[in-house]
Design a protein around this motif. Structure first.
Motif, PDB file in Angstrom:
ATOM      1  N   PHE A 106       0.858  -1.233  -0.889  1.00 51.92           N
ATOM      2  CA  PHE A 106       0.204  -0.162  -0.484  1.00 51.92           C
ATOM      3  C   PHE A 106       0.888   1.335  -0.344  1.00 51.92           C
TER       4      PHE A 106
ATOM      5  N   CYS B 245       0.890   4.698   0.682  1.00 60.14           N
ATOM      6  CA  CYS B 245      -0.375   5.334   1.822  1.00 60.14           C
ATOM      7  C   CYS B 245       1.419   5.993   2.242  1.00 60.14           C
ATOM      8  N   GLU B 246       0.948   7.038   2.965  1.00 56.75           N
ATOM      9  CA  GLU B 246       1.121   7.433   3.981  1.00 56.75           C
ATOM     10  C   GLU B 246       1.659   7.661   5.070  1.00 56.75           C
ATOM     11  N   GLN B 247       2.876   6.885   5.578  1.00 59.47           N
ATOM     12  CA  GLN B 247       2.747   6.094   7.454  1.00 59.47           C
ATOM     13  C   GLN B 247       1.986   7.372   7.795  1.00 59.47           C
TER      14      GLN B 247
ATOM     15  N   SER C 223      -1.168   8.072   8.094  1.00 64.47           N
ATOM     16  CA  SER C 223      -2.032   8.539   7.316  1.00 64.47           C
ATOM     17  C   SER C 223      -3.513   8.089   7.942  1.00 64.47           C
ATOM     18  N   ALA C 224      -4.667   8.142   7.555  1.00 61.28           N
ATOM     19  CA  ALA C 224      -5.850   7.487   8.162  1.00 61.28           C
ATOM     20  C   ALA C 224      -6.308   6.304   7.069  1.00 61.28           C
ATOM     21  N   ASP C 225      -5.465   6.763   5.544  1.00 65.19           N
ATOM     22  CA  ASP C 225      -5.313   5.485   5.233  1.00 65.19           C
ATOM     23  C   ASP C 225      -4.318   4.490   5.879  1.00 65.19           C
ATOM     24  N   TRP C 226      -3.272   4.612   6.325  1.00 65.75           N
ATOM     25  CA  TRP C 226      -2.474   4.160   7.321  1.00 65.75           C
ATOM     26  C   TRP C 226      -2.871   3.107   7.909  1.00 65.75           C
TER      27      TRP C 226
ATOM     28  N   ALA D  40      -5.776   2.148   8.613  1.00 60.84           N
ATOM     29  CA  ALA D  40      -7.387   1.766   8.256  1.00 60.84           C
ATOM     30  C   ALA D  40      -5.787   0.102   7.647  1.00 60.84           C
ATOM     31  N   CYS D  41      -5.097   0.005   7.010  1.00 64.01           N
ATOM     32  CA  CYS D  41      -4.316  -0.690   5.981  1.00 64.01           C
ATOM     33  C   CYS D  41      -4.217  -1.778   7.444  1.00 64.01           C
TER      34      CYS D  41
ATOM     35  N   GLY E 211       4.024   2.412   2.259  1.00 65.08           N
ATOM     36  CA  GLY E 211       3.176   2.708   3.255  1.00 65.08           C
ATOM     37  C   GLY E 211       3.429   1.732   4.172  1.00 65.08           C
TER      38      GLY E 211
ATOM     39  N   SER F  93       5.459  -1.973   8.646  1.00 65.47           N
ATOM     40  CA  SER F  93       5.578  -0.788   7.642  1.00 65.47           C
ATOM     41  C   SER F  93       7.077  -0.198   7.789  1.00 65.47           C
TER      42      SER F  93
END
Length: 215
Positions: A5, A7-9, A11-14, A16-17, A90, A100
Motif C-alpha cells: 500500500f 500510503c503515507e505512514q 495517515s488515516a489510510d495507513w 486502516a491498512c 506505506g 511498515s
C-alpha cells in the motif's frame, strides 16, 4: 498474498491498512515469553480496533517529529553511500500480519532506520552488529515482504552511520510464524468472546423492552 500500500505512514489510510493485525514492530512483543502483560495489552488493543473499527490512540511530540526528520536524513545518506534504488511504501500486508518498512531496496532488500542518541550510537558502532532487540522486527520485515535481506541503519548526525546487512533466517522465521499464528488464534477468540457479550446484552435488552411493553 503480499499486498503493498503506497500510503503515507501515519495517515488515516495507513491506520486502516494495519488495523487489527500484528505488525513487525510488535513481533518482539508477541514472541516475548516473559512479557505476558505487554503481550496481552497488545492483543486487547488489536481486539479493540477490530470491534470498534477505530485505531489505537496515537500521538506525536517534538521528539517523534525530530526522529522523522533524522530518518529522512539517514535514508538520503544511505541511498547516496550505497547508490541504492530505494522505494518508500506505506504498508505491506501479508495475510493476517503486516509491516511498515522504512524503504524497500531494489528487488530483494529493504531498509530499517533507527535514530540513536550519541551514547547508543557509539555503543552500536563498537558492536557492529544488529541490536538483538530489533531482530524480530528486521526478520519480520523480511518475512512479510518476501525479500532476502534487510539493511539495519542506525544514525545520529555528526557520528558515523552504522549499516548492518541482515539475511533471511528461515529457522527464526518459522518459529516467528508459529508464534504469530498462535497470537492471531487467541486474538480471534478474544474478539468472539467480547462480541458474544454484546449479543447477550442485546438479548437481555430486547427481553426487557418486551416485558415493559407487555406489562
Amino acid at each position: 498474498m503480499i499486498q503493498i500500500f503506497d500510503c503515507e505512514q501515519g495517515s488515516a489510510d495507513w491506520f486502516a491498512c494495519r488495523a487489527g493485525i500484528p505488525t513487525a514492530s510488535k513481533f518482539a512483543t508477541v514472541m516475548a515469553k516473559g512479557e505476558g502483560k505487554t503481550r496481552s495489552k497488545y492483543m486487547r488493543q488489536l481486539a479493540g480496533e477490530i470491534i470498534t473499527g477505530e485505531p489505537m490512540e496515537s500521538f506525536t511530540n517534538g521528539h517523534m517529529d525530530r526522529g522523522k526528520t533524522l530518518e529522512d536524513e539517514a535514508r538520503e545518506t544511505y541511498a547516496f553511500i550505497h547508490d541504492a534504488d530505494i522505494r518508500r511504501v506505506g504498508f505491506i500486508r501479508n495475510g493476517d500480519k503486516g509491516a511498515s518498512p522504512d524503504s524497500l531496496v531494489g528487488d530483494e532488500g529493504g531498509l530499517e532506520i533507527k535514530t540513536a542518541l550519541p551514547d547508543i550510537q557509539i555503543e552500536r558502532l563498537v558492536s557492529g552488529k544488529l541490536p538483538p532487540e530489533h531482530k524480530a522486527q528486521v526478520q519480520g520485515n523480511i518475512w512479510i515482504s518476501g525479500r532476502e535481506w534487510w539493511d539495519f541503519v542506525s544514525y545520529w548526525p555528526k557520528l558515523p552511520m552504522l549499516t548492518v546487512r541482515v539475511f533471511r533466517d528461515d529457522i527464526y522465521i518459522a518459529n516467528m510464524s508459529a508464534e504469530i499464528d498462535a497470537f492471531n488464534a487467541e486474538l480471534a477468540e478474544l474478539v468472539e468472546r467480547i462480541r458474544n457479550c454484546d449479543r447477550r446484552g442485546e438479548v437481555l435488552r430486547n427481553q426487557l423492552v418486551q416485558s415493559v411493553l407487555a406489562g
